[in-house]
Design a protein around this motif. Sequence first.
Motif, PDB file in Angstrom:
ATOM      1  N   LEU A   9      28.877  52.330  29.467  1.00 49.52           N
ATOM      2  CA  LEU A   9      29.350  53.650  29.909  1.00 49.52           C
ATOM      3  C   LEU A   9      30.472  53.509  30.924  1.00 49.52           C
ATOM      4  N   LEU A  43      24.060  46.886  30.026  1.00 49.24           N
ATOM      5  CA  LEU A  43      25.222  46.668  29.166  1.00 49.24           C
ATOM      6  C   LEU A  43      25.458  47.850  28.219  1.00 49.24           C
ATOM      7  N   CYS A  44      25.263  49.062  28.742  1.00 47.99           N
ATOM      8  CA  CYS A  44      25.452  50.231  27.896  1.00 47.99           C
ATOM      9  C   CYS A  44      26.929  50.541  27.727  1.00 47.99           C
ATOM     10  N   PRO A  54      23.514  54.468  34.197  1.00 52.59           N
ATOM     11  CA  PRO A  54      22.100  54.840  34.158  1.00 52.59           C
ATOM     12  C   PRO A  54      21.220  53.855  34.921  1.00 52.59           C
ATOM     13  N   CYS A  73      21.926  45.805  35.053  1.00 56.24           N
ATOM     14  CA  CYS A  73      22.820  46.433  34.083  1.00 56.24           C
ATOM     15  C   CYS A  73      22.176  46.321  32.712  1.00 56.24           C
TER      16      CYS A  73
HETATM   17  S1  SF4 Z   1      27.158  52.002  33.238  1.00 55.09           S
HETATM   18 FE1  SF4 Z   1      25.957  50.771  31.798  1.00 55.09          FE
HETATM   19  S2  SF4 Z   1      27.193  48.951  31.504  1.00 55.09           S
HETATM   20 FE2  SF4 Z   1      28.022  49.948  33.326  1.00 55.09          FE
HETATM   21  S3  SF4 Z   1      26.927  48.921  35.016  1.00 55.09           S
HETATM   22 FE3  SF4 Z   1      25.745  50.769  34.489  1.00 55.09          FE
HETATM   23  S4  SF4 Z   1      24.227  50.019  33.005  1.00 55.09           S
HETATM   24 FE4  SF4 Z   1      25.802  48.450  33.141  1.00 55.09          FE
END
Ligand code: SF4
Lengths: 377, 232
Positions: free
Chosen positions: B128, B125-126, B175, B123
């Motif tokens: 999204l 940590l965006c 992503p 991850c």
């Molecule tokens: S969308 Fe972003 S924050 Fe959520 S699991 Fe995927 S990389 Fe992590």
Amino acid sequence: MGSEYTAAPDAESGTSRGDRADDLTTPEEDIRLGICSNCSNLETCSYRTLGQAVWYCEEYSLAPLPALIPDTLLPPFGIKRFPGKGEAAGRKRPELEADDIDAILQRQGTGTGWLIAVLEEIQSAAGYLPEKALRMVSEKTGRPMVDLYGIATFYRYFSLKPRGRHTISVCQGTACHVRGAPALVDEFKRQLNVKPGETTADGAITLETVNCLGACALGPIVVGGDRYFSRVEAIKVRDILKKVRNESRTKDIEGDPRFFPIAVRCPLCSRSLMDPGLLIDGHPSVRLTAAYGEDRQTIRFSSLYGSGAVEYEREIPVDAETVLSCPYCAGTLEGESSCPECGNSMAPLHVEGGGLVQICTRRGCKGHTLDLTLDYF
Amino acid sequence: MINLKINGLNVSVEKGTTLLEASRFLGFPIPTLCHVDGLSPYGACRVCTVEIMENSKSRLVTSCTYPATEGLQVRTASSRVISARKMILELLLASCPQSKKIQDLASAYGVRRQRFRQEYEDCILCGLCVRMCEEQMMAKAIGFRGRGEGRSIGTPYDRKSEVCRTCGGCMYVCPACQLRCTFNQAENPICGACENLSPPCLEKDNYDDMMCSMSPCLACEIKQYEPLKGEK
Ligand code: SF4
Ligand code: FES
Ligand code: FES
């Protein structure tokens, strides 16, 4: 309401209460009678007939304590105020029920910034953030659980696990790190047998690491309970643990009716000797000047009657006799009586509210007496 | 309307438009990882960095969060921007070497080496997924937990959430979820663009049981970006 106040079971009180059952009709009336010092029940008060001064008698042990009586004057009847905010009350923290949460929400309101205030209050009441309480807050306010959980895990102050009565925080900031803080953590880990973030099995100590306490020049810094320890080496770890555990003892005697705080004045100039700036045993200390030979220094006693804890600025040889004087009027505190433990002379101090306490002037002797029959109000 | 200059072109946009939207309107490509239309801007991944001129000083900002202001001068592909983006991508690649999206971007930007230790996080940590869950699915089942190094995404107490409807929206936007092609070197996160094949793509069949990220073929894109460096 009544269950909030703990009355120590006392064999003698049973009789006196029974004898007077006819005089006192309802507990409400008790309360109206006021506190003992101006109690209208003069004829039947068993404490008075004993020639003892009391501020608050057992008859009222189940009544709410009037705010009028300062904490320092609560006598040893096993009466305790309900543990307030921030006070490390007992081992047993009250379970938070839906009503309590309602009350907290009511108090904090739901304006801006309410959430942290609410969590803070829950934490100080329960010692940590129980999942049940968080779920209740979420239900009652409609705030999603993730938000609460996010905040609870974001701030170091909040804990989702029950914490020990004391926290030892070892600084792991840069300055402390280069001076060997990691070795300290290892030593604490070894001696406490817990990892940082965990609590010892007896629930006494929680070990934690922090990232700079703002005293880098004195590093490595360790905070144990309310005290800062500077330039700590692994060899001092045992000592720190002992001190912190000792504080633990203080917390324990807090609920013990044989130890109770008193406030004292200089018998010569009548100025209060209490120093709220420096706490010993969690209560304002008693400040005096002690002379030993050429040396004069400030010493501080615990104001907990029965504790006997003393703090010196400089070492005085054990068994040496000191001359105690008032730090304000510089008058020497001398009395006629001699210590019941070692026979040395004792220094008299007036107890606020009436009475006389005498403390032994010999270093290391914990002899002291309390006489409440004198100068009663 | 607000008038600003993007890469030397004048453009008027509505108040509240971000630089990203304005640039895309003009057709300037800006890569993004943590931006999805329809979700609030967050500015976590930094790959949408652009250069702006402010008080005769230039500065890098994230275009997905920066609102257009009157008279602003923006450059979306200056050498400073490109090198910053490359560094960001290299760092992202180090934290999430398994992500196809990041690898694609990295190879598109000509990231040809990996100087950082790979963390194999799953991850970046965006946020999204958190925004997807909250803003589009109205659920708020997942959120950020903890802080700093220990920050993570998940449900409270790591238990199955009562409000989650298993819509899969979080996975759709993520992503980092789609795994990259590993070619024959699973350890190397740098896209080989199939080893810069010459002639390109012909031997692709050799790896047909692997998932290849070269669609659209990135080997060509690498060539496209190469002259950019000399361009200045
Ligand atoms: S969308 Fe972003 S924050 Fe959520 S699991 Fe995927 S990389 Fe992590
Ligand atoms: S680094 Fe330990 S106090 Fe600052
Ligand atoms: S898309 Fe702008 S910071 Fe991620």
